[in-house]
Design a protein around this motif. Structure first.
Motif, PDB file in Angstrom:
ATOM      1  N   GLU A 148       9.137  68.977  11.288  1.00 43.87           N
ATOM      2  CA  GLU A 148      10.147  67.919  11.378  1.00 43.87           C
ATOM      3  C   GLU A 148       9.485  66.559  11.599  1.00 43.87           C
ATOM      4  OE1 GLU A 148      13.171  68.996  14.225  1.00 43.87           O
ATOM      5  OE2 GLU A 148      13.595  70.884  13.185  1.00 43.87           O
ATOM      6  N   LEU A 149       8.415  66.533  12.383  1.00 40.54           N
ATOM      7  CA  LEU A 149       7.662  65.292  12.564  1.00 40.54           C
ATOM      8  C   LEU A 149       7.061  64.850  11.233  1.00 40.54           C
ATOM      9  CD1 LEU A 149       6.319  63.046  14.269  1.00 40.54           C
ATOM     10  CD2 LEU A 149       4.446  64.662  14.684  1.00 40.54           C
ATOM     11  N   ALA A 150       6.488  65.772  10.505  1.00 38.89           N
ATOM     12  CA  ALA A 150       5.883  65.443   9.209  1.00 38.89           C
ATOM     13  C   ALA A 150       6.927  64.859   8.266  1.00 38.89           C
ATOM     14  CB  ALA A 150       5.240  66.683   8.596  1.00 38.89           C
ATOM     15  N   ARG A 151       8.108  65.422   8.290  1.00 40.22           N
ATOM     16  CA  ARG A 151       9.188  64.917   7.430  1.00 40.22           C
ATOM     17  C   ARG A 151       9.544  63.481   7.797  1.00 40.22           C
ATOM     18  NH1 ARG A 151      12.798  67.078   3.972  1.00 40.22           N
ATOM     19  NH2 ARG A 151      14.877  66.178   3.862  1.00 40.22           N
ATOM     20  N   GLU A 152       9.649  63.195   9.089  1.00 40.63           N
ATOM     21  CA  GLU A 152       9.971  61.836   9.528  1.00 40.63           C
ATOM     22  C   GLU A 152       8.858  60.852   9.172  1.00 40.63           C
ATOM     23  OE1 GLU A 152      12.966  60.688  10.695  1.00 40.63           O
ATOM     24  OE2 GLU A 152      13.474  62.724  10.081  1.00 40.63           O
ATOM     25  N   VAL A 153       7.613  61.257   9.352  1.00 42.97           N
ATOM     26  CA  VAL A 153       6.492  60.388   8.990  1.00 42.97           C
ATOM     27  C   VAL A 153       6.542  60.091   7.497  1.00 42.97           C
ATOM     28  CG1 VAL A 153       3.963  60.242   8.796  1.00 42.97           C
ATOM     29  CG2 VAL A 153       5.014  61.067  10.920  1.00 42.97           C
ATOM     30  N   ASN A 154       6.839  61.106   6.706  1.00 35.77           N
ATOM     31  CA  ASN A 154       6.941  60.911   5.259  1.00 35.77           C
ATOM     32  C   ASN A 154       8.079  59.953   4.914  1.00 35.77           C
ATOM     33  OD1 ASN A 154       6.162  61.283   2.590  1.00 35.77           O
ATOM     34  ND2 ASN A 154       7.425  63.090   2.330  1.00 35.77           N
ATOM     35  N   HIS A 155       9.185  60.036   5.631  1.00 36.50           N
ATOM     36  CA  HIS A 155      10.316  59.138   5.379  1.00 36.50           C
ATOM     37  C   HIS A 155       9.974  57.689   5.713  1.00 36.50           C
ATOM     38  CE1 HIS A 155      13.022  62.208   4.203  1.00 36.50           C
ATOM     39  NE2 HIS A 155      13.255  62.706   5.397  1.00 36.50           N
ATOM     40  N   TYR A 156       9.287  57.481   6.825  1.00 33.67           N
ATOM     41  CA  TYR A 156       9.015  56.119   7.283  1.00 33.67           C
ATOM     42  C   TYR A 156       7.725  55.528   6.720  1.00 33.67           C
ATOM     43  CZ  TYR A 156      12.818  56.612  10.619  1.00 33.67           C
ATOM     44  OH  TYR A 156      14.052  56.782  11.194  1.00 33.67           O
ATOM     45  N   HIS A 157       6.740  56.375   6.439  1.00 30.64           N
ATOM     46  CA  HIS A 157       5.432  55.866   6.027  1.00 30.64           C
ATOM     47  C   HIS A 157       4.953  56.439   4.700  1.00 30.64           C
ATOM     48  CE1 HIS A 157       4.973  54.028   9.961  1.00 30.64           C
ATOM     49  NE2 HIS A 157       5.372  55.165  10.490  1.00 30.64           N
ATOM     50  N   GLY A 158       5.719  57.324   4.111  1.00 29.87           N
ATOM     51  CA  GLY A 158       5.316  57.951   2.864  1.00 29.87           C
ATOM     52  C   GLY A 158       6.170  57.506   1.701  1.00 29.87           C
ATOM     53  N   GLU A 159       6.148  58.301   0.692  1.00 28.05           N
ATOM     54  CA  GLU A 159       6.837  57.951  -0.549  1.00 28.05           C
ATOM     55  C   GLU A 159       8.216  58.585  -0.679  1.00 28.05           C
ATOM     56  OE1 GLU A 159       3.460  58.888  -0.460  1.00 28.05           O
ATOM     57  OE2 GLU A 159       3.014  56.745  -0.513  1.00 28.05           O
ATOM     58  N   LYS A 160       8.661  59.309   0.342  1.00 25.22           N
ATOM     59  CA  LYS A 160       9.930  60.018   0.234  1.00 25.22           C
ATOM     60  C   LYS A 160      10.967  59.413   1.181  1.00 25.22           C
ATOM     61  CE  LYS A 160      12.031  64.542   0.411  1.00 25.22           C
ATOM     62  NZ  LYS A 160      11.914  65.911   0.836  1.00 25.22           N
ATOM     63  N   PRO A 161      11.798  58.509   0.686  1.00 25.11           N
ATOM     64  CA  PRO A 161      12.828  57.931   1.565  1.00 25.11           C
ATOM     65  C   PRO A 161      13.892  58.961   1.929  1.00 25.11           C
ATOM     66  CG  PRO A 161      13.134  57.172  -0.688  1.00 25.11           C
ATOM     67  CD  PRO A 161      11.877  57.990  -0.678  1.00 25.11           C
ATOM     68  N   LYS A 162      14.561  58.695   3.037  1.00 22.93           N
ATOM     69  CA  LYS A 162      15.668  59.568   3.457  1.00 22.93           C
ATOM     70  C   LYS A 162      16.817  59.492   2.464  1.00 22.93           C
ATOM     71  CE  LYS A 162      15.450  59.642   8.478  1.00 22.93           C
ATOM     72  NZ  LYS A 162      15.474  61.040   8.771  1.00 22.93           N
ATOM     73  N   LYS A 163      17.511  60.615   2.337  1.00 22.47           N
ATOM     74  CA  LYS A 163      18.771  60.612   1.589  1.00 22.47           C
ATOM     75  C   LYS A 163      19.808  59.961   2.491  1.00 22.47           C
ATOM     76  CE  LYS A 163      17.696  65.049  -0.529  1.00 22.47           C
ATOM     77  NZ  LYS A 163      18.053  66.460  -0.535  1.00 22.47           N
ATOM     78  N   SER A 198      22.616  61.001   3.133  1.00 20.24           N
ATOM     79  CA  SER A 198      23.338  62.044   3.859  1.00 20.24           C
ATOM     80  C   SER A 198      22.535  62.616   5.031  1.00 20.24           C
ATOM     81  CB  SER A 198      23.697  63.179   2.900  1.00 20.24           C
ATOM     82  OG  SER A 198      22.513  63.750   2.352  1.00 20.24           O
ATOM     83  N   GLU A 199      21.237  62.266   5.135  1.00 25.79           N
ATOM     84  CA  GLU A 199      20.399  62.822   6.191  1.00 25.79           C
ATOM     85  C   GLU A 199      20.629  62.125   7.528  1.00 25.79           C
ATOM     86  OE1 GLU A 199      16.285  64.438   5.204  1.00 25.79           O
ATOM     87  OE2 GLU A 199      16.574  62.867   3.689  1.00 25.79           O
ATOM     88  N   LYS A 200      20.635  62.935   8.587  1.00 26.56           N
ATOM     89  CA  LYS A 200      20.801  62.420   9.942  1.00 26.56           C
ATOM     90  C   LYS A 200      19.628  61.518  10.310  1.00 26.56           C
ATOM     91  CE  LYS A 200      20.968  63.914  14.726  1.00 26.56           C
ATOM     92  NZ  LYS A 200      20.479  64.910  15.646  1.00 26.56           N
ATOM     93  N   GLU A 201      19.935  60.437  10.996  1.00 25.88           N
ATOM     94  CA  GLU A 201      18.902  59.507  11.442  1.00 25.88           C
ATOM     95  C   GLU A 201      18.145  60.128  12.616  1.00 25.88           C
ATOM     96  OE1 GLU A 201      16.653  56.184  11.047  1.00 25.88           O
ATOM     97  OE2 GLU A 201      18.339  56.738   9.781  1.00 25.88           O
ATOM     98  N   LYS A 202      16.857  60.295  12.472  1.00 29.05           N
ATOM     99  CA  LYS A 202      15.982  60.753  13.546  1.00 29.05           C
ATOM    100  C   LYS A 202      14.811  59.797  13.609  1.00 29.05           C
ATOM    101  CE  LYS A 202      16.814  65.720  13.616  1.00 29.05           C
ATOM    102  NZ  LYS A 202      16.184  67.027  13.548  1.00 29.05           N
ATOM    103  N   THR A 203      14.060  59.879  14.686  1.00 26.63           N
ATOM    104  CA  THR A 203      12.916  58.994  14.812  1.00 26.63           C
ATOM    105  C   THR A 203      11.659  59.811  15.070  1.00 26.63           C
ATOM    106  OG1 THR A 203      13.127  58.754  17.210  1.00 26.63           O
ATOM    107  CG2 THR A 203      14.361  57.189  15.827  1.00 26.63           C
ATOM    108  N   LEU A 241       8.332  63.623  18.344  1.00 26.53           N
ATOM    109  CA  LEU A 241       7.205  63.798  19.261  1.00 26.53           C
ATOM    110  C   LEU A 241       7.685  64.350  20.605  1.00 26.53           C
ATOM    111  CD1 LEU A 241       5.100  60.602  18.487  1.00 26.53           C
ATOM    112  CD2 LEU A 241       4.404  62.976  18.103  1.00 26.53           C
ATOM    113  N   GLY A 242       8.834  63.866  21.071  1.00 26.88           N
ATOM    114  CA  GLY A 242       9.418  64.391  22.311  1.00 26.88           C
ATOM    115  C   GLY A 242       9.748  65.866  22.203  1.00 26.88           C
TER     116      GLY A 242
END
Length: 111
Positions: free
Chosen positions: A42-57, A59-64, A69-70
């Motif tokens: 799940e962390l990897a997915r968020e990193v990819n959304h914020y710093h990678g090439e795969k933006p969030k859909k 419909s996806e829930k906002e997570k940070t 990390l918590g």
């Protein structure tokens, strides 16, 4: 909001206080490794959304990344507690190993 600051012993105690109120207690070590793997994914997915090439859909829930990390720290504390491992001591062993093994591996910054 003032966020409390915890050292590893306090984190582990708070997690243990929480888990200890339930009859089920801690999951088995294998289940906890699976859960930790899930949280790292799940962390990897968020990193990819914020710093990678795969933006969030949309419909996806906002997570940070902070939230993920918590979650990892919580699961890691559960895992350590269930095996009677002191995370502070585990970190001490790891950082000493890294500082010794890798002391000349990287280019040091000039002063």
């Amino acid at each position: 909001m003032n966020t409390p600051v915890y050292n590893t012993a306090e984190m582990q105690k708070r997690v243990d206080d929480y888990i200890s109120q339930f009859k089920e207690g801690y999951f088995s070590p294998l289940s906890q490794v699976a859960r930790l793997t899930e949280e790292v994914g799940e962390l990897a997915r968020e990193v990819n959304h914020y710093h990678g090439e795969k933006p969030k859909k949309q419909s996806e829930k906002e997570k940070t990344i902070e939230e993920e990390l918590g979650d990892i720290l919580f699961v890691l504390s559960c895992f350590a507690n269930s095996l009677d491992v002191d995370l502070s001591e585990a970190f001490h062993i790891a950082i000493n190993k890294i500082e010794t093994r890798d002391k000349n591996r990287w280019t040091k910054k000039g002063k």
